[in-house]
Write a protein that holds these residues in place. Structure first.
Motif, mmCIF file in Angstrom:
data_model
loop_
_atom_site.group_PDB
_atom_site.id
_atom_site.type_symbol
_atom_site.label_atom_id
_atom_site.label_comp_id
_atom_site.label_asym_id
_atom_site.label_seq_id
_atom_site.Cartn_x
_atom_site.Cartn_y
_atom_site.Cartn_z
ATOM 1 N N MET A 237 153.775 98.737 20.890
ATOM 2 C CA MET A 237 154.807 97.711 20.807
ATOM 3 C C MET A 237 154.605 96.633 21.862
ATOM 4 S SD MET A 237 157.984 100.343 20.118
ATOM 5 C CE MET A 237 159.302 99.129 20.035
ATOM 6 N N VAL A 238 154.246 97.059 23.079
ATOM 7 C CA VAL A 238 154.018 96.094 24.156
ATOM 8 C C VAL A 238 152.786 95.240 23.852
ATOM 9 C CG1 VAL A 238 153.384 95.839 26.586
ATOM 10 C CG2 VAL A 238 155.202 97.432 25.921
ATOM 11 N N ASP A 239 151.718 95.878 23.365
ATOM 12 C CA ASP A 239 150.493 95.140 23.031
ATOM 13 C C ASP A 239 150.765 94.106 21.945
ATOM 14 O OD1 ASP A 239 149.118 96.600 24.882
ATOM 15 O OD2 ASP A 239 148.184 97.962 23.426
ATOM 16 N N GLU A 240 151.547 94.478 20.943
ATOM 17 C CA GLU A 240 151.852 93.544 19.859
ATOM 18 C C GLU A 240 152.660 92.365 20.365
ATOM 19 O OE1 GLU A 240 152.374 91.624 16.239
ATOM 20 O OE2 GLU A 240 150.872 93.070 16.946
ATOM 21 N N PHE A 241 153.622 92.626 21.247
ATOM 22 C CA PHE A 241 154.434 91.529 21.786
ATOM 23 C C PHE A 241 153.587 90.605 22.658
ATOM 24 C CE2 PHE A 241 157.936 90.003 24.731
ATOM 25 C CZ PHE A 241 158.421 89.083 23.813
ATOM 26 N N GLU A 242 152.672 91.194 23.433
ATOM 27 C CA GLU A 242 151.787 90.367 24.253
ATOM 28 C C GLU A 242 150.875 89.515 23.381
ATOM 29 O OE1 GLU A 242 149.958 93.233 26.953
ATOM 30 O OE2 GLU A 242 151.101 92.298 28.584
ATOM 31 N N ARG A 243 150.433 90.050 22.255
ATOM 32 C CA ARG A 243 149.608 89.259 21.326
ATOM 33 C C ARG A 243 150.392 88.057 20.810
ATOM 34 N NH1 ARG A 243 148.968 88.398 16.187
ATOM 35 N NH2 ARG A 243 150.692 89.783 15.652
ATOM 36 N N GLN A 244 151.659 88.270 20.459
ATOM 37 C CA GLN A 244 152.496 87.175 19.988
ATOM 38 C C GLN A 244 152.710 86.135 21.090
ATOM 39 O OE1 GLN A 244 156.102 88.988 18.545
ATOM 40 N NE2 GLN A 244 155.059 90.132 16.940
ATOM 41 N N LEU A 245 152.879 86.599 22.323
ATOM 42 C CA LEU A 245 153.067 85.671 23.437
ATOM 43 C C LEU A 245 151.825 84.808 23.650
ATOM 44 C CD1 LEU A 245 154.883 87.932 26.076
ATOM 45 C CD2 LEU A 245 155.887 86.120 24.684
ATOM 46 N N ARG A 246 150.645 85.413 23.532
ATOM 47 C CA ARG A 246 149.402 84.638 23.703
ATOM 48 C C ARG A 246 149.267 83.570 22.629
ATOM 49 N NH1 ARG A 246 147.441 89.767 25.219
ATOM 50 N NH2 ARG A 246 146.673 90.155 23.104
ATOM 51 N N GLN A 247 149.724 83.884 21.416
ATOM 52 C CA GLN A 247 149.691 82.888 20.351
ATOM 53 C C GLN A 247 150.599 81.705 20.665
ATOM 54 O OE1 GLN A 247 150.746 85.150 16.844
ATOM 55 N NE2 GLN A 247 148.620 85.687 16.400
ATOM 56 N N LEU A 248 151.631 81.953 21.467
ATOM 57 C CA LEU A 248 152.549 80.887 21.872
ATOM 58 C C LEU A 248 152.100 80.198 23.160
ATOM 59 C CD1 LEU A 248 155.945 82.701 21.161
ATOM 60 C CD2 LEU A 248 154.856 80.941 19.763
ATOM 61 N N GLY A 249 150.942 80.612 23.687
ATOM 62 C CA GLY A 249 150.425 79.983 24.891
ATOM 63 C C GLY A 249 150.915 80.597 26.186
ATOM 64 N N ILE A 250 151.538 81.786 26.120
ATOM 65 C CA ILE A 250 152.012 82.480 27.325
ATOM 66 C C ILE A 250 150.987 83.538 27.683
ATOM 67 C CG2 ILE A 250 153.885 83.839 28.325
ATOM 68 C CD1 ILE A 250 155.760 82.543 26.294
ATOM 69 N N ASP A 251 150.464 83.472 28.911
ATOM 70 C CA ASP A 251 149.294 84.273 29.260
ATOM 71 C C ASP A 251 149.564 85.757 29.421
ATOM 72 O OD1 ASP A 251 150.789 84.005 31.499
ATOM 73 O OD2 ASP A 251 149.165 83.415 32.840
ATOM 74 N N SER A 252 150.788 86.156 29.779
ATOM 75 C CA SER A 252 151.040 87.579 29.992
ATOM 76 C C SER A 252 152.519 87.903 29.802
ATOM 77 C CB SER A 252 150.598 88.009 31.398
ATOM 78 O OG SER A 252 151.460 87.443 32.376
ATOM 79 N N LEU A 253 152.760 89.185 29.548
ATOM 80 C CA LEU A 253 154.137 89.652 29.424
ATOM 81 C C LEU A 253 154.872 89.507 30.749
ATOM 82 C CD1 LEU A 253 156.449 91.084 27.956
ATOM 83 C CD2 LEU A 253 155.334 93.268 28.485
ATOM 84 N N GLU A 254 154.172 89.752 31.840
ATOM 85 C CA GLU A 254 154.797 89.667 33.161
ATOM 86 C C GLU A 254 155.324 88.258 33.438
ATOM 87 O OE1 GLU A 254 153.818 90.851 37.820
ATOM 88 O OE2 GLU A 254 152.210 90.785 36.326
ATOM 89 N N SER A 255 154.507 87.233 33.146
ATOM 90 C CA SER A 255 154.950 85.854 33.384
ATOM 91 C C SER A 255 156.106 85.485 32.461
ATOM 92 C CB SER A 255 153.790 84.883 33.185
ATOM 93 O OG SER A 255 153.296 84.936 31.860
ATOM 94 N N TYR A 256 156.082 85.997 31.226
ATOM 95 C CA TYR A 256 157.185 85.730 30.297
ATOM 96 C C TYR A 256 158.491 86.327 30.825
ATOM 97 C CZ TYR A 256 160.264 86.405 26.291
ATOM 98 O OH TYR A 256 161.359 86.442 25.467
ATOM 99 N N LEU A 257 158.430 87.569 31.280
ATOM 100 C CA LEU A 257 159.636 88.225 31.782
ATOM 101 C C LEU A 257 160.168 87.518 33.022
ATOM 102 C CD1 LEU A 257 158.603 91.971 31.329
ATOM 103 C CD2 LEU A 257 160.243 90.671 29.948
ATOM 104 N N GLN A 258 159.277 86.995 33.837
ATOM 105 C CA GLN A 258 159.720 86.242 35.023
ATOM 106 C C GLN A 258 160.453 84.968 34.614
ATOM 107 O OE1 GLN A 258 156.108 85.670 37.251
ATOM 108 N NE2 GLN A 258 156.195 87.688 38.222
ATOM 109 N N ARG A 259 159.962 84.308 33.553
ATOM 110 C CA ARG A 259 160.593 83.064 33.094
ATOM 111 C C ARG A 259 161.999 83.302 32.557
ATOM 112 N NH1 ARG A 259 155.981 79.848 29.566
ATOM 113 N NH2 ARG A 259 154.247 80.052 31.029
ATOM 114 N N VAL A 260 162.157 84.375 31.797
ATOM 115 C CA VAL A 260 163.446 84.615 31.136
ATOM 116 C C VAL A 260 164.353 85.544 31.932
ATOM 117 C CG1 VAL A 260 162.418 84.238 28.867
ATOM 118 C CG2 VAL A 260 162.548 86.569 29.765
ATOM 119 N N GLY A 261 163.910 85.965 33.110
ATOM 120 C CA GLY A 261 164.720 86.878 33.904
ATOM 121 C C GLY A 261 164.872 88.237 33.256
ATOM 122 N N GLY A 262 163.785 88.727 32.648
ATOM 123 C CA GLY A 262 163.847 89.994 31.917
ATOM 124 C C GLY A 262 163.416 91.201 32.708
#
Length: 377
Positions: A237-262
């Motif tokens: 599940m985490v790998d799939e979400f990270e794949r979707q994030l990369r398609q949106l131009g977000i390099d990692s799950l960690e950076s995404y969570l930092q942006r959204v306060g997750g």
């Protein structure tokens, strides 16, 4: 003779004497119970007339718009005007240069009875005018107004350039043809909308029914499985979400969570754990169903899935398409496709059982080779 289900983990090491303690995940133990007696009533699927009308209204809105009208202006019309207004000198004031309040050209305004413009009466003064007409009038701001012109009057000169009304098409056969060339009458359009809504509702109901049946089978089953089952599902599940994030131009799950306060990645995984547990259990019962029913994937089924995925591109002679198709047939993609097909077959079989349909028994085990006949004495 231990056959690990997954990689063992090193729990402890002692040096005197040298010993290693390993925790070895074993194969899950799954007992489906009398799964062939499983029955789940499907929900009925009905499309209401309100849903049909709602879809028709969305088509109406798509073809509605602002159009010039030759009639006098009304509340709700969109008017394009030129307006100039100047303050009326107070009695005690010495006439001097005029004070311009408004001087606008090509100004779009909409007279609104509920939310009128300032000063009071301006909206009403624009009513009843036609395109090309000019009008002079005097308006005043109330003494308690928040405007800098509170308590003052102004002379207005307005010229109307255009008047447009928001018009919706009539629900007739011409409108049906406007929506699509396949519709000759409104009856055709309504029937098409009803059929489309019915198909969508049935697809949603099918997915909901499959979920209900799977959950029912999980509830009646006895499951004993190592924690790695859930951890593997979490990884997926985490790998799939990270794949979707990369398609949106977000390099990692960690950076995404930092942006959204997750929170942290580990905290995110823990939020996914209930869903991962549910999916892991569903996968276990489906895998056991595959084993019990001896379901397999034929070459014909694999070819049909490849053709569906390729959309006929392989047959068009493109080298890249043939290369992808070959990888799916004989390369690493084959096992993935086979897993997808097997899951679909297991789920279809389970749903047929739950609906009470006639389902043939699983194929019998191949008969053991016959013992050679005894030689005569």
């Amino acid at each position: 003779n231990i056959q690990p289900y997954a990689v063992a983990s090193l729990e402890d090491v002692n040096f005197e004497p040298m010993t290693y303690k390993l925790l070895v995940p074993l194969d899950p133990e799954v007992n489906l119970g009398d799964y062939r007696a499983l029955r789940v009533e499907p929900d009925s699927v009905e499309v209401s007339e309100e849903e049909v009308e709602s879809q028709i209204n969305s088509y109406v809105e798509q073809h509605a718009g602002w159009r010039d009208v030759p009639r006098p202006s009304q509340y709700g019309d969109r008017m394009n005007i030129d307006v100039r207004s100047v303050l009326v000198p107070a009695e005690e004031e010495t006439p001097s240069e005029e004070t311009v309040v408004l001087d606008e050209s090509d100004w779009d305004v909409t007279p609104d009875q509920e939310n009128p413009m300032e000063p009071p009466g301006f909206d009403e003064a624009l009513l009843g005018l036609t395109a090309g007409e000019e009008k002079d009038f005097v308006l005043a701001w109330p003494a308690e107004s928040q405007s800098i012109y509170a308590g003052r009057q102004a002379q207005f000169h307005v010229r109307v350039n255009t008047i447009q009304a928001y018009e919706k098409p009539e629900l007739n056969d011409d409108f049906a043809k406007l929506v699509g060339p396949d519709f000759e009458t409104m009856a055709d359009l309504r029937q098409s909308v009803r059929n489309s809504l019915q198909e969508s509702a049935q697809e949603r109901a099918k997915n909901q029914y499959a979920e209900k049946v799977l959950n029912t089978l999980v509830e009646q089953s006895t499951l004993n499985y190592p924690p790695v089952v859930v951890e593997d599902q979490l990884d997926s599940m985490v790998d799939e979400f990270e794949r979707q994030l990369r398609q949106l131009g977000i390099d990692s799950l960690e950076s995404y969570l930092q942006r959204v306060g997750g929170g942290t990645v580990e905290e995110y995984r823990e939020r996914l754990r209930p869903e991962a547990t549910r999916l892991g259990k569903q996968n276990l019962v489906l895998s056991e169903l595959l084993r019990l029913e001896k379901l397999k994937v034929s070459d014909e089924e694999l070819e049909e899935r490849i053709n569906t995925m390729m959309g006929g591109e392989e047959n068009q002679g493109e080298e890249s398409a043939r290369s992808v198709a070959e990888m799916l047939r004989n390369g690493p993609g084959r096992s993935i496709l086979e897993s997808q097909i097997l899951r679909s077959k297991a789920l279809d079989l389970l749903l047929a059982i739950a609906r009470g349909e006639e389902v043939p028994p699983p194929p019998a085990e191949e008969a053991a080779a016959e013992e050679p006949s005894a030689q005569p004495a």
